[in-house]
Each structure stands twice: as C-alpha cells, then as structure tokens.
Design an enzyme around this catalytic site. Structure first.
Site, PDB file in Angstrom:
ATOM      1  N   HIS A   1      98.802  81.994  59.187  1.00  0.00           N
ATOM      2  CA  HIS A   1      97.406  81.904  60.390  1.00  0.00           C
ATOM      3  C   HIS A   1      98.034  83.904  60.849  1.00  0.00           C
ATOM      4  O   HIS A   1      98.747  84.557  61.029  1.00  0.00           O
ATOM      5  CB  HIS A   1      97.765  81.200  61.485  1.00  0.00           C
ATOM      6  CG  HIS A   1      96.965  81.688  62.566  1.00  0.00           C
ATOM      7  ND1 HIS A   1      96.825  80.408  63.091  1.00  0.00           N
ATOM      8  CD2 HIS A   1      96.083  82.787  63.321  1.00  0.00           C
ATOM      9  CE1 HIS A   1      95.648  81.424  64.160  1.00  0.00           C
ATOM     10  NE2 HIS A   1      95.278  82.408  64.018  1.00  0.00           N
TER      11      HIS A   1
ATOM     12  N   CYS B   1      99.604  73.753  62.635  1.00  0.00           N
ATOM     13  CA  CYS B   1      99.525  74.653  62.117  1.00  0.00           C
ATOM     14  C   CYS B   1     100.730  75.699  63.375  1.00  0.00           C
ATOM     15  O   CYS B   1      99.739  75.018  64.948  1.00  0.00           O
ATOM     16  CB  CYS B   1      98.366  75.846  62.947  1.00  0.00           C
ATOM     17  SG  CYS B   1      98.677  77.799  62.515  1.00  0.00           S
TER      18      CYS B   1
ATOM     19  N   PHE C   1     121.337  98.654  66.028  1.00  0.00           N
ATOM     20  CA  PHE C   1     122.054  98.468  65.393  1.00  0.00           C
ATOM     21  C   PHE C   1     121.602  96.978  64.840  1.00  0.00           C
ATOM     22  O   PHE C   1     122.148  95.993  63.918  1.00  0.00           O
ATOM     23  CB  PHE C   1     123.273  97.850  65.547  1.00  0.00           C
ATOM     24  CG  PHE C   1     123.457  96.546  66.900  1.00  0.00           C
ATOM     25  CD1 PHE C   1     124.257  95.915  66.336  1.00  0.00           C
ATOM     26  CD2 PHE C   1     123.038  96.683  67.602  1.00  0.00           C
ATOM     27  CE1 PHE C   1     124.499  94.496  66.644  1.00  0.00           C
ATOM     28  CE2 PHE C   1     123.605  95.509  68.275  1.00  0.00           C
ATOM     29  CZ  PHE C   1     124.185  94.141  68.377  1.00  0.00           C
TER      30      PHE C   1
ATOM     31  N   CYS D   1      92.089 116.762  58.513  1.00  0.00           N
ATOM     32  CA  CYS D   1      90.773 117.905  59.205  1.00  0.00           C
ATOM     33  C   CYS D   1      90.043 117.643  58.198  1.00  0.00           C
ATOM     34  O   CYS D   1      90.327 117.555  56.814  1.00  0.00           O
ATOM     35  CB  CYS D   1      91.836 118.528  60.146  1.00  0.00           C
ATOM     36  SG  CYS D   1      92.321 117.902  61.364  1.00  0.00           S
TER      37      CYS D   1
ATOM     38  N   CYS E   1      98.642  78.342  65.507  1.00  0.00           N
ATOM     39  CA  CYS E   1      97.516  77.869  66.866  1.00  0.00           C
ATOM     40  C   CYS E   1      98.104  76.560  67.936  1.00  0.00           C
ATOM     41  O   CYS E   1      97.655  77.235  68.901  1.00  0.00           O
ATOM     42  CB  CYS E   1      97.334  76.484  66.250  1.00  0.00           C
ATOM     43  SG  CYS E   1      95.771  77.620  64.698  1.00  0.00           S
TER      44      CYS E   1
ATOM     45  N   ALA F   1     106.135 108.500  61.799  1.00  0.00           N
ATOM     46  CA  ALA F   1     105.100 108.877  61.153  1.00  0.00           C
ATOM     47  C   ALA F   1     105.594 110.911  60.857  1.00  0.00           C
ATOM     48  O   ALA F   1     105.745 111.411  61.317  1.00  0.00           O
ATOM     49  CB  ALA F   1     103.726 109.094  61.779  1.00  0.00           C
TER      50      ALA F   1
ATOM     51  N   HIS G   1      96.126 108.475  61.193  1.00  0.00           N
ATOM     52  CA  HIS G   1      95.984 107.245  60.264  1.00  0.00           C
ATOM     53  C   HIS G   1      97.266 105.647  59.799  1.00  0.00           C
ATOM     54  O   HIS G   1      97.788 106.113  60.783  1.00  0.00           O
ATOM     55  CB  HIS G   1      96.469 107.814  59.106  1.00  0.00           C
ATOM     56  CG  HIS G   1      98.110 108.470  59.203  1.00  0.00           C
ATOM     57  ND1 HIS G   1      98.682 109.484  60.049  1.00  0.00           N
ATOM     58  CD2 HIS G   1      98.622 108.191  57.929  1.00  0.00           C
ATOM     59  CE1 HIS G   1      99.984 109.577  59.711  1.00  0.00           C
ATOM     60  NE2 HIS G   1     100.348 108.291  58.454  1.00  0.00           N
TER      61      HIS G   1
END
Lengths: 333, 333
Positions: free
Chosen positions: A293, A196, A308, A43, A199, A160, A166
């Site tokens: 890609h 690809c 698991f 902060c 694609c 987190a 973040h």
C-alpha cells in the site's frame, strides 16, 4: 520511563521516551535559510545552467529550456546513476556488483526561489505530484528499472545542496533493501490474514484517534505508533492502492490538500525545520504485491537526533507520536 | 561513473562514486573539541556526580566512587532502558509493545578528560575492552536480556553529549533488527555453503589486498567492499568467533593494538573526526549461530553525508574503500 514499540510492518523496535518527552522547544532546529538567488540554476532565466529539460508544465507560448514553466524536470547534473548503457551485473568472489545504471532526475517544484511546497497553491502542489506520476509512468517503461524512488531533501540539514525547492526521482535496477523489508513484512501479513497491514493500520488509527494529524475524504495523515524520529508523519491513501503513479487526478487534488496542511503544521510547530520525505511505492518489476500500500513518509531532521541509529538499527525517540500530534493539531490554519 | 555494490551479508546495495571520489580535503570535518573539564562528571573528584559505580578497575587502596580508577562503569544517568521490573510484552491491535526493561551503562574509558582511545597506552585500551567483556559476562546472566550492544559516540557530531571519552553498553530484551538481518544473511550462507561468510570475506580481502588497512596475528582491519560511509572501517578477528565477550586476554591485547592503529590512522587522515563504533556480536538468547562472526564497525561521521539514507535504505558513497585505504595506509605511525 521508556516504552519499547515494534513497527508491525518491518518488525523494527524503537525505544520511546514516555515520561519526559521532548517538546518542540527542546529540539534544536535551524530554520530554513535561502541563499541569494543570483546564480540559482533553478530560477527563471538560468535554465541554461541545468542539463536540457526532460519534461515541464509550461505556458504553451514558451520554449523548452526557457522561462515560463511551472514545474520543470531536468537530469541531475551530478547523477548518482547514469541512464546510458546496459546493466552489467556480475560477481566478484563473494561480492556482487553492477555498473551504475539508472536515472536521476530533479523535479523543480516552482519557479519561485523562496517558496517551499507548503507555500504553493493547491493546484501548484497538485502539479508537482502530477509530474511525479508522469515521470514515473515514463520511466517504468524502461525494463532495466525495478524501482522508482521519489524523495525530497529540504534544507541543508536534510542533505539539500540547493535551496530552491526541488524533489528527486531515482530509477534503480534493483529493489532497495528497505522496500524489500516492507514487502516481506506486508506480504507475510497478507498471506496470514488475507488483509493489507497498511489498511489495518489505518483502521486502527481511525478507531483510536490518538495519532491522527488530519484526514480528508481520501487521505489520512498520522504520526506512526513506532515512529523512528520525533514528529515523523505518514500520509496514506485510505483506499488500498499498490502504486503511487496510478493515482487519479481527483486523488492528486486530495493529496495536495493534505500534504500542504501537514507541511504547514510541521513548519509552524518546528520552526521551518529541514526535512526529508520519501514516497514508498510498489516495485515496477512486473509483480503485483497485493499486500502493499503506497504512502509517503515525512521526517523532520531535528539536530538532537543522535543518528548512531545508522549503524545500530536501534532508534531512541524523544517525542512519542501521541505528544507530537498535540502540537501538530494545535496549529491554527 | 558510479558502481553499484551489494553487501554480501545483509544484501544492501550502495552506489559508489568511482571516477570522482571525494578525498579527505573534500569532506567537511569538525575536529573534536573538548569543553572545560570543570564540571565533568567523568573526571577524578567528580565521581559523586554520576550514579554509584557498577564496576571499576582501580588502585586497590582507593574507595568505590572516589578517584583512583582507570576504567569506571556507571549506570547512565538518563537511561534509555530501566533495569528494574519484569518484562511486560503485549499487543495493542496490530501493534506490539513492551515496557522499557534493559540496562544502559556508561564505560568511562580513562580518567583523563582530554584523552581519546587512540591516545591511550595499549594496556589501557586493553582494559577498556576487558571491561566491555566483564560487563557483558555479568549482564548475560540476566535471562530477560537477549542482546548486548556496545558502542561509542565520539564527538557531538556523532551524538556524544559529554566530551570525556566513554562508551556505552545497552542490554536489550530483544534482538535489534540490524542484527537479525546479519544473522539471517550469514545463517543462509552457512546453510548453503557450510562456511562462515565473514571468514570467506576475510579470505577474499587477504587474497585481493585491495581494502586492508592493517593486520596483525589475530585481527584484520579493512574498509568493506560495500561501505555505507566514506572511510568506514571494520575490525574482525581472523579466527571464527561467535561472541565478542569470549575473547581471550591474549586476543584483547592484539585487538587493542589494531584498534589503536586504525583510530590513529583515521584521526590523522580525517582531522580527528566525530565517529561511532559498534561491536556486532551474537545474541545471548541461548542459541548458538554457527554462521555468525563478531566484529567491530567504525563509522566516521563526515558532514557531507546527506543522511537521507535513514529513510530510504539507499546509500550513495562518495569515497570507495579502495581510495580510502590509500590515505589510511599512508599515515606514518
């Protein structure tokens, strides 16, 4: 009755529940909860609590490591890998090891303690993506690194440790195994078909229209055919692009739009669930893999997932993508 | 400082915390808790609550689907795969799919609602292992199946939906990806060195003595060099064996002993944590892979594990195996 589905890129099979799929109300979700901001190192005013900043978008009149920034990048205080030193790779009998050389940076996405990516304005999300690029372009100059992994853990259920939104960037001296698998699979396809596989996947999704959440001029967002997790979502540039960090400013704006939209849809359907996303991009070892890609994979962390799968490589998925998108599409934006 | 370690079999790198490893008191653990047995379908008297039994060890005077058994095998009431039907594998553009053919059986390990494997007598544990074998030998006759996966989820934190101790056996019409990776890695090593990589690993562990938890005449238990999780433990036959289900009765007794011991040690050190184990064995597709060596992998599920490893294939491990074994060895038995 279940159905077995094979991911065409890495060849992973998943077991998909078709007859009695779980719908959002069946999935346990703990909505995101923000702890008090008082001692939050991300902060305004608490910049001194982090290691010195590496880079920031900030008002020109403000000073480094002070308030006034929009996106701020700092080294992880508890880094998984250290930036200093030479790579010292060696064998130990049949084992291989190396010292923990790498970089581990934190991209603080917003100064607002209680705003997540989906709450931000398009320009602000674009700035976060732009910062991912700038940090990648900087780190790829370091010849010790072969791979840059950008990811986000949202909520404690997704790993987190701080609430303030973040993302993380880890520069690695080797290519991670999951990326090697994608490179092998897409490389073999490219050699065989001279096309690809990503694609082709986009083409098929656009044809079938059964798993597309949304699309715009440059990006498509869909729930993959062989999803590993209920409500897994992939965001992919429609144009064949090897590296995320070569994205143009125009594409950043387009990606910001689609990312905001899918995050809002997921948040509405799944009650603000914990989630991870990861940007899958080409390695920076100097080789150009024409069959690859880049794309982003978003995985909500719903607690009914047994997990698991870690050990078995075997995924039982309670919600087929064709069911998930009905809910995701239904959200009014 | 961290260290990067590479698993020699599948080539996965893990990041190991060396200087400030987490020790048991740093790892969040929710000890196992048994709900009331009243409506437990795995308790004596409630046999009617499960689908009809497939096989059981029971007192000769008792009837099928009644009390009096020691180990009982029933079909999973909510199977991931169904036993009836022909395998119908087909392509859908670039995707591959098949109907969900397979078997999904539950091995109820004990009639006692509040006993786990480590509480059982050696002979009782042996019976559970024997039943794994018998079911495997039976299912391998079915030519539709290519792989038999035996695993256990202990505790809700490890994905168990019923407290009463049980294991699961899933027969699959394809070889799972994680097994293919092990087969590739160990096959390449075997071709190159004409030796089994697992045998070499055992030899090195016996030499270095740094990661062995315990051993007996036939089995070794150790924390692997490139553990993915804190306190991960592998149990392996010292002799080169391709298939778990070809294990002799004598080896079963020996395995029961080492399994009981490592489970007791883990329970003591980590406060009865949720865990998964998986038996990794050779596929039953008719091919004999000389470089493979069956083993059991045991993974305690400690809640500090972020778990974004799912998506990234990138493991950050807070407790090196060399630290974990100090605690595991210290338990007085």
């Amino acid at each position: 009755m279940t159905e077995l589905r094979r991911d065409p890129i890495v060849g992973r099979w998943v077991i998909m529940e078709m007859d009695q799929p779980m719908i959002p109300k069946d999935l346990h979700m703990t909505p995101h909860h923000y702890e008090d901001a008082a001692n939050c190192p991300f902060c305004y005013g608490n910049e001194y609590m982090t290691p010195p900043e590496i880079q920031a978008f900030r008002n020109p009149k403000t000073e480094k490591n002070a308030a006034g920034w929009q996106v701020r990048v700092v080294p992880n205080k508890f880094p998984a890998l250290q930036i200093e030193g030479n790579l010292d790779r060696r064998g130990l009998g049949i084992f291989d090891m190396s010292n923990g050389i790498g970089a581990h940076e934190i991209i603080i996405e917003t100064p607002y303690h209680e705003k997540d990516l989906s709450d931000l304005e398009l320009g602000e999300i674009g700035n976060v993506l732009k910062m991912y690029c700038l940090r990648s372009l900087d780190l790829q100059k370091d010849k010790r690194f072969k791979y840059l992994m950008i990811f986000k853990n949202y909520g404690s259920g997704a790993g987190a440790t701080l609430d303030h939104n973040h993302s993380q960037l880890i520069a690695l001296p080797m290519i991670p195994k999951n990326v090697i698998e994608e490179l092998k699979g897409s490389g073999a396809y490219f050699e065989f078909r001279e096309r690809c596989i990503f694609c082709d996947m986009i083409r098929q999704e656009l044809d079938e229209k059964e798993r597309i959440i949304t699309q715009n001029d440059q990006f498509i967002a869909f729930c993959p055919f062989a999803s590993r997790f209920p409500f897994e979502m992939w965001v992919m540039p429609k144009e064949h692009q090897l590296f995320f960090h070569n994205i143009s400013d125009e594409s950043i704006a387009s990606m910001a739009g689609i990312l905001k939209e899918v995050l809002i849809r997921m948040k509405a359907v799944l009650n603000d669930p914990p989630y991870n996303f990861i940007i899958h991009t080409s390695p920076i070892d100097g080789e150009e893999r024409q069959g690859y890609h880049w794309h982003m994979e978003i995985m909500p962390r719903l607690s009914r997932i047994a997990g698991f799968e870690w050990g078995t490589g075997f995924y039982a998925v309670s919600t087929p993508p064709e069911v998930a998108i009905k809910y995701l599409r239904d959200v009014r934006i």
